[in-house]
Design a protein around this motif. Structure first.
Motif, PDB file in Angstrom:
ATOM      1  N   ILE A  58      51.986  51.307  47.309  1.00  8.48           N
ATOM      2  CA  ILE A  58      52.418  52.254  48.358  1.00  8.48           C
ATOM      3  C   ILE A  58      52.965  51.462  49.546  1.00  8.48           C
ATOM      4  N   ARG A  59      52.273  50.383  49.905  1.00  6.13           N
ATOM      5  CA  ARG A  59      52.718  49.581  51.060  1.00  6.13           C
ATOM      6  C   ARG A  59      54.096  48.957  50.795  1.00  6.13           C
ATOM      7  N   LEU A  60      54.305  48.500  49.567  1.00  9.30           N
ATOM      8  CA  LEU A  60      55.608  47.928  49.215  1.00  9.30           C
ATOM      9  C   LEU A  60      56.708  48.975  49.374  1.00  9.30           C
ATOM     10  N   TYR A  61      56.436  50.184  48.881  1.00  7.85           N
ATOM     11  CA  TYR A  61      57.415  51.277  48.969  1.00  7.85           C
ATOM     12  C   TYR A  61      57.716  51.607  50.431  1.00  7.85           C
ATOM     13  N   VAL A  62      56.670  51.717  51.232  1.00  5.89           N
ATOM     14  CA  VAL A  62      56.869  52.029  52.653  1.00  5.89           C
ATOM     15  C   VAL A  62      57.709  50.930  53.289  1.00  5.89           C
ATOM     16  N   SER A  63      57.414  49.688  52.976  1.00  9.37           N
ATOM     17  CA  SER A  63      58.151  48.567  53.594  1.00  9.37           C
ATOM     18  C   SER A  63      59.627  48.595  53.199  1.00  9.37           C
ATOM     19  N   GLU A  64      59.919  49.115  51.997  1.00 11.11           N
ATOM     20  CA  GLU A  64      61.310  49.137  51.542  1.00 11.11           C
ATOM     21  C   GLU A  64      62.059  50.397  51.960  1.00 11.11           C
ATOM     22  N   ASP A  65      61.381  51.553  51.930  1.00 12.85           N
ATOM     23  CA  ASP A  65      62.082  52.828  52.160  1.00 12.85           C
ATOM     24  C   ASP A  65      61.804  53.453  53.524  1.00 12.85           C
ATOM     25  N   TRP A  66      60.675  53.119  54.127  1.00 10.73           N
ATOM     26  CA  TRP A  66      60.298  53.697  55.427  1.00 10.73           C
ATOM     27  C   TRP A  66      59.749  52.592  56.323  1.00 10.73           C
ATOM     28  N   PRO A  67      60.524  51.528  56.556  1.00  7.56           N
ATOM     29  CA  PRO A  67      59.972  50.348  57.245  1.00  7.56           C
ATOM     30  C   PRO A  67      59.374  50.647  58.623  1.00  7.56           C
ATOM     31  N   ASP A  68      59.929  51.653  59.332  1.00  8.99           N
ATOM     32  CA  ASP A  68      59.393  51.964  60.667  1.00  8.99           C
ATOM     33  C   ASP A  68      57.935  52.419  60.603  1.00  8.99           C
ATOM     34  N   LEU A  69      57.606  53.075  59.484  1.00  6.93           N
ATOM     35  CA  LEU A  69      56.236  53.588  59.330  1.00  6.93           C
ATOM     36  C   LEU A  69      55.187  52.481  59.332  1.00  6.93           C
ATOM     37  N   LEU A  70      55.614  51.301  58.910  1.00  5.49           N
ATOM     38  CA  LEU A  70      54.665  50.176  58.843  1.00  5.49           C
ATOM     39  C   LEU A  70      54.116  49.821  60.220  1.00  5.49           C
ATOM     40  N   GLU A  71      54.864  50.221  61.261  1.00  4.25           N
ATOM     41  CA  GLU A  71      54.441  49.912  62.637  1.00  4.25           C
ATOM     42  C   GLU A  71      53.356  50.883  63.126  1.00  4.25           C
ATOM     43  N   ALA A  72      53.179  52.017  62.423  1.00  2.51           N
ATOM     44  CA  ALA A  72      52.204  53.018  62.891  1.00  2.51           C
ATOM     45  C   ALA A  72      50.803  52.407  62.942  1.00  2.51           C
ATOM     46  N   ALA A  73      50.063  52.755  63.999  1.00  3.91           N
ATOM     47  CA  ALA A  73      48.738  52.158  64.205  1.00  3.91           C
ATOM     48  C   ALA A  73      47.784  52.529  63.064  1.00  3.91           C
ATOM     49  N   ASP A  74      48.000  53.728  62.484  1.00  2.00           N
ATOM     50  CA  ASP A  74      47.055  54.189  61.452  1.00  2.00           C
ATOM     51  C   ASP A  74      47.604  54.009  60.026  1.00  2.00           C
ATOM     52  N   ILE A  75      48.548  53.089  59.855  1.00  2.00           N
ATOM     53  CA  ILE A  75      49.189  52.968  58.529  1.00  2.00           C
ATOM     54  C   ILE A  75      48.185  52.590  57.437  1.00  2.00           C
ATOM     55  N   ASP A  76      47.249  51.681  57.747  1.00  2.00           N
ATOM     56  CA  ASP A  76      46.268  51.284  56.718  1.00  2.00           C
ATOM     57  C   ASP A  76      45.436  52.488  56.278  1.00  2.00           C
ATOM     58  N   GLU A  77      45.024  53.254  57.262  1.00  2.00           N
ATOM     59  CA  GLU A  77      44.202  54.432  56.984  1.00  2.00           C
ATOM     60  C   GLU A  77      44.998  55.459  56.161  1.00  2.00           C
ATOM     61  N   ARG A  78      46.279  55.624  56.511  1.00  2.00           N
ATOM     62  CA  ARG A  78      47.103  56.596  55.782  1.00  2.00           C
ATOM     63  C   ARG A  78      47.319  56.156  54.334  1.00  2.00           C
TER      64      ARG A  78
END
Ligand code: XBP
Ligand code: MG
Length: 258
Positions: A58-78
């Motif tokens: 999931i983290r790989l996908y977010v980093s490739e398709d939604w990179p801004d989301l990786l900056e969210a403070a609660d990304i690990d929790e999500r």
């Protein structure tokens, strides 16, 4: 020369073809349930399989398709919450019996048990996924067939790191040279070889064509009487399918080439 004492099986792609119609479907259900319009089709999922572990994927996908989301403070929790929902959906799928063992697996496990070989598992997936698959395919006592189940987050570094095989070997109390690993992917092969365990690869739709340098044998499945395997590398099994005799012969060949 060590005699073959134990088989260490991978789960996803080896014991069962779980990825396309199991894990992938469960990820998509979790995304939909969370109100996300994310969808992993078969091709994209195959591409994302280059990392092992669902949370990592999931983290790989977010980093490739939604990179801004990786900056969210609660990304690990999500990611953790999405993955927990994915596991729930995956377990429900397994309970429906939607995911069978690959052809030849049940036969080989029975033969190995009859021959006194010890059985273990080294996998990246969540422990509940393993025990549920074994129970829904082999029956209530299927889990007990395996002396050691090394799975999931018990190691910080997943395959291709060798850590999960080190845990399995520790549990078995055996040197790697007394074991044989059965894997389906390049990541799995690297992990097993990194721990010093000679490895036989049985490919599937997602892993065919990967680099299997170092494997003792590469086949397109386990085969069954009357349904022989195609051999890509290594010596073909005399019977036409993977049986205990061929595993012992491959293990001996690996020992003499050391
Ligand atoms: C299996 C995996 C796992 C599963 C998902 O790799 O990569 O990530 O796809 O499992 P291997 P979780 O067969 O090499 O062990 O979502 O439970 O992590
Ligand atoms: Mg695998």
């Amino acid at each position: 020369m060590d005699k073959l004492s134990a088989l260490i099986f991978d789960v996803d792609g080896t014991l069962a073809d779980t990825e396309r119609d199991g894990h992938r479907v469960a990820f998509n259900r979790a995304f939909g349930e969370a109100g996300l319009d994310w969808f992993w089709d078969e091709g994209r999922y195959g591409d994302l399989l280059r990392v092992t572990g669902g949370k990592e994927r999931i983290r790989l996908y977010v980093s490739e398709d939604w990179p801004d989301l990786l900056e969210a403070a609660d990304i690990d929790e999500r990611i953790r919450a999405l993955h927990a929902a994915k596991t729930r959906h995956y377990l429900s799928l397994l309970e429906t019996g939607a995911i069978p063992l690959r052809p030849g697996v049940r036969r080989l496990l029975l033969e190995a048990r009859a021959a006194g070989l010890r059985l273990a598992i080294a996998t990246t997936t969540t422990p509940d996924n393993v025990t549920t698959l074994l129970r829904t395919t082999l029956g209530e006592d299927g889990v007990a067939w395996f002396e050691v189940i090394a799975a999931g987050d018990i190691v910080p570094a997943k395959k291709p790191a060798s850590d999960i095989f080190d845990v399995a070997l520790l549990g078995l109390g055996l040197p790697p040279t007394a074991c044989l690993a059965l894997e389906d992917s390049e990541n799995g092969l690297r992990a097993a070889l990194g721990a010093g365990v000679p490895t036989v690869v049985t490919t599937n739709g997602y892993t065919r064509g990967q680099d299997f340098t170092g494997a003792i044998a590469v086949l397109d499945g386990f085969g069954e009487p009357g349904a022989p395997v195609a051999v890509q590398a290594g010596t073909a099994p005399g019977s036409g399918y993977v049986d205990v005799e061929s595993l012992v012969a491959w293990h001996r060949a690996a020992q003499s080439s050391r």
